[in-house]
Design a protein around this motif. Sequence first.
Motif, PDB file in Angstrom:
ATOM      1  N   UNK A 186       0.834  -1.210   0.000  1.00  0.00           N
ATOM      2  CA  UNK A 186       0.000   0.000   0.000  1.00  0.00           C
ATOM      3  C   UNK A 186       0.863   1.252   0.000  1.00  0.00           C
ATOM      4  N   UNK A 187       1.940   1.243   0.767  1.00  0.00           N
ATOM      5  CA  UNK A 187       2.823   2.411   0.827  1.00  0.00           C
ATOM      6  C   UNK A 187       3.467   2.703  -0.525  1.00  0.00           C
ATOM      7  N   UNK A 188       3.613   1.684  -1.347  1.00  0.00           N
ATOM      8  CA  UNK A 188       4.206   1.874  -2.676  1.00  0.00           C
ATOM      9  C   UNK A 188       3.202   2.428  -3.687  1.00  0.00           C
ATOM     10  N   UNK A 189       1.910   2.318  -3.367  1.00  0.00           N
ATOM     11  CA  UNK A 189       0.893   2.728  -4.344  1.00  0.00           C
ATOM     12  C   UNK A 189      -0.005   3.866  -3.872  1.00  0.00           C
ATOM     13  N   UNK A 190      -0.038   4.103  -2.566  1.00  0.00           N
ATOM     14  CA  UNK A 190      -0.923   5.128  -2.011  1.00  0.00           C
ATOM     15  C   UNK A 190      -0.113   6.224  -1.322  1.00  0.00           C
ATOM     16  N   UNK A 191      -0.681   7.429  -1.306  1.00  0.00           N
ATOM     17  CA  UNK A 191      -0.101   8.513  -0.519  1.00  0.00           C
ATOM     18  C   UNK A 191      -0.493   8.304   0.941  1.00  0.00           C
ATOM     19  N   UNK A 192       0.490   8.056   1.792  1.00  0.00           N
ATOM     20  CA  UNK A 192       0.243   7.831   3.221  1.00  0.00           C
ATOM     21  C   UNK A 192       1.060   8.843   4.017  1.00  0.00           C
ATOM     22  N   UNK A 193       0.375   9.620   4.847  1.00  0.00           N
ATOM     23  CA  UNK A 193       1.051  10.637   5.654  1.00  0.00           C
ATOM     24  C   UNK A 193       1.382  10.142   7.058  1.00  0.00           C
ATOM     25  N   UNK A 194       0.581   9.190   7.555  1.00  0.00           N
ATOM     26  CA  UNK A 194       0.720   8.742   8.941  1.00  0.00           C
ATOM     27  C   UNK A 194       0.500   7.240   9.024  1.00  0.00           C
ATOM     28  N   UNK A 195       1.361   6.576   9.784  1.00  0.00           N
ATOM     29  CA  UNK A 195       1.289   5.127   9.945  1.00  0.00           C
ATOM     30  C   UNK A 195       1.082   4.800  11.423  1.00  0.00           C
ATOM     31  N   UNK A 196      -0.052   4.138  11.744  1.00  0.00           N
ATOM     32  CA  UNK A 196      -0.260   3.557  13.066  1.00  0.00           C
ATOM     33  C   UNK A 196       0.170   2.098  12.955  1.00  0.00           C
ATOM     34  N   UNK A 197       1.186   1.714  13.712  1.00  0.00           N
ATOM     35  CA  UNK A 197       1.795   0.398  13.469  1.00  0.00           C
ATOM     36  C   UNK A 197       2.074  -0.353  14.765  1.00  0.00           C
ATOM     37  N   UNK A 198       1.699  -1.626  14.782  1.00  0.00           N
ATOM     38  CA  UNK A 198       2.071  -2.530  15.870  1.00  0.00           C
ATOM     39  C   UNK A 198       3.544  -2.913  15.695  1.00  0.00           C
ATOM     40  N   UNK A 199       4.152  -3.494  16.727  1.00  0.00           N
ATOM     41  CA  UNK A 199       5.544  -3.954  16.611  1.00  0.00           C
ATOM     42  C   UNK A 199       5.606  -5.466  16.438  1.00  0.00           C
ATOM     43  N   UNK A 200       4.988  -6.227  17.334  1.00  0.00           N
ATOM     44  CA  UNK A 200       5.021  -7.697  17.221  1.00  0.00           C
ATOM     45  C   UNK A 200       4.004  -8.165  16.190  1.00  0.00           C
ATOM     46  N   UNK A 201       4.506  -8.629  15.038  1.00  0.00           N
ATOM     47  CA  UNK A 201       3.660  -9.160  13.969  1.00  0.00           C
ATOM     48  C   UNK A 201       4.382 -10.332  13.324  1.00  0.00           C
ATOM     49  N   UNK A 202       3.658 -11.237  12.701  1.00  0.00           N
ATOM     50  CA  UNK A 202       4.327 -12.346  12.012  1.00  0.00           C
ATOM     51  C   UNK A 202       5.139 -11.843  10.826  1.00  0.00           C
ATOM     52  N   UNK A 203       6.252 -12.512  10.576  1.00  0.00           N
ATOM     53  CA  UNK A 203       7.119 -12.062   9.487  1.00  0.00           C
ATOM     54  C   UNK A 203       7.879 -10.818   9.921  1.00  0.00           C
ATOM     55  N   UNK A 204       7.884  -9.821   9.066  1.00  0.00           N
ATOM     56  CA  UNK A 204       8.553  -8.558   9.348  1.00  0.00           C
ATOM     57  C   UNK A 204       7.821  -7.843  10.476  1.00  0.00           C
ATOM     58  N   UNK A 205       8.541  -7.453  11.549  1.00  0.00           N
ATOM     59  CA  UNK A 205       7.856  -6.746  12.630  1.00  0.00           C
ATOM     60  C   UNK A 205       7.808  -5.241  12.337  1.00  0.00           C
ATOM     61  N   UNK A 206       7.161  -4.496  13.218  1.00  0.00           N
ATOM     62  CA  UNK A 206       6.970  -3.075  12.979  1.00  0.00           C
ATOM     63  C   UNK A 206       8.259  -2.286  12.909  1.00  0.00           C
ATOM     64  N   UNK A 207       9.215  -2.612  13.776  1.00  0.00           N
ATOM     65  CA  UNK A 207      10.507  -1.926  13.748  1.00  0.00           C
ATOM     66  C   UNK A 207      11.228  -2.178  12.429  1.00  0.00           C
ATOM     67  N   UNK A 208      11.208  -3.432  11.989  1.00  0.00           N
ATOM     68  CA  UNK A 208      11.863  -3.775  10.725  1.00  0.00           C
ATOM     69  C   UNK A 208      11.161  -3.113   9.541  1.00  0.00           C
ATOM     70  N   UNK A 209       9.845  -3.011   9.632  1.00  0.00           N
ATOM     71  CA  UNK A 209       9.096  -2.347   8.568  1.00  0.00           C
ATOM     72  C   UNK A 209       9.541  -0.902   8.425  1.00  0.00           C
ATOM     73  N   UNK A 210       9.571  -0.173   9.533  1.00  0.00           N
ATOM     74  CA  UNK A 210       9.945   1.240   9.485  1.00  0.00           C
ATOM     75  C   UNK A 210      11.393   1.401   9.013  1.00  0.00           C
ATOM     76  N   UNK A 211      12.281   0.527   9.479  1.00  0.00           N
ATOM     77  CA  UNK A 211      13.684   0.585   9.055  1.00  0.00           C
ATOM     78  C   UNK A 211      13.813   0.369   7.548  1.00  0.00           C
ATOM     79  N   UNK A 212      12.934  -0.420   6.972  1.00  0.00           N
ATOM     80  CA  UNK A 212      13.046  -0.774   5.552  1.00  0.00           C
ATOM     81  C   UNK A 212      12.578   0.336   4.612  1.00  0.00           C
TER      82      UNK A 212
END
Length: 237
Positions: free
Chosen positions: A42-68
């Motif tokens: 979604x971030x690659x296709x939509x204009x997103x100004x604000x992200x509400x994000x959990x940290x513990x998730x399956x696969x890539x966690x929230x910290x890793x997502x933001x770092x990426x």
Amino acid sequence: MMRCLLVDDEPLALDLIEDNLKHVNYIQVVGRCRTAAEAITILQTEQVDLLFCDIHMPGLNGLQLVKSLITKPMVIFVTAYEKFAVEGFDLDILDYLVKPVPLDRFLKACQKAQRQFELNKALAIQAYSPKKYFFVHADYTLVKISFDDIEYIEGLKDYVKINLANKPKAVLSRTSIKAIELQLPSELFYRVHKSYIINVDYVTQIRRGKVKIVDTELPLSDNYRDMIHKMIGKGIE
């Protein structure tokens, strides 16, 4: 209006955030994701100004997502774990909320996002069209400050105090002196101390250890003497 994306592997958590956002008329939800991979799409296709994000998730966690993310929106972590707060703020996130999140705390985070969103827009306008002014937040308002009106700026830990010519009351803004310095034209403003930036047009005297701005004497740090030499083109007595 801010466009936000919700990311959490628990549907109930997504529902709670969306319910809370019904109290906020300046944020629009553009998507809900249960994995970081969905969020990246979604971030690659939509204009997103604000992200509400959990940290513990399956696969890539929230910290890793933001770092990426190469270009990332404002981020508010919403998590059940306090222990990741330091690592989160190291990623320049906007806020860190610990579940269960009281509504008043959630709304405070949203207000913080709105202030930053407005400031980002003002800075973007400046970047494309160089101006003789900039904007700062003061008393929950964006205040326009003309460069020519600034006598000097004082850093006060979490705030800066902008002293203006012919204005008895300084403008107090919650930001860092470094953030302000990056917005100022270098040919007009000089750092003379870790806590002070001066407008050279208002300098009336310079002597060892002191710079006089109109009727106010400010400290001159040895660490910044070379900059003063450059400003006046000669040594200081």
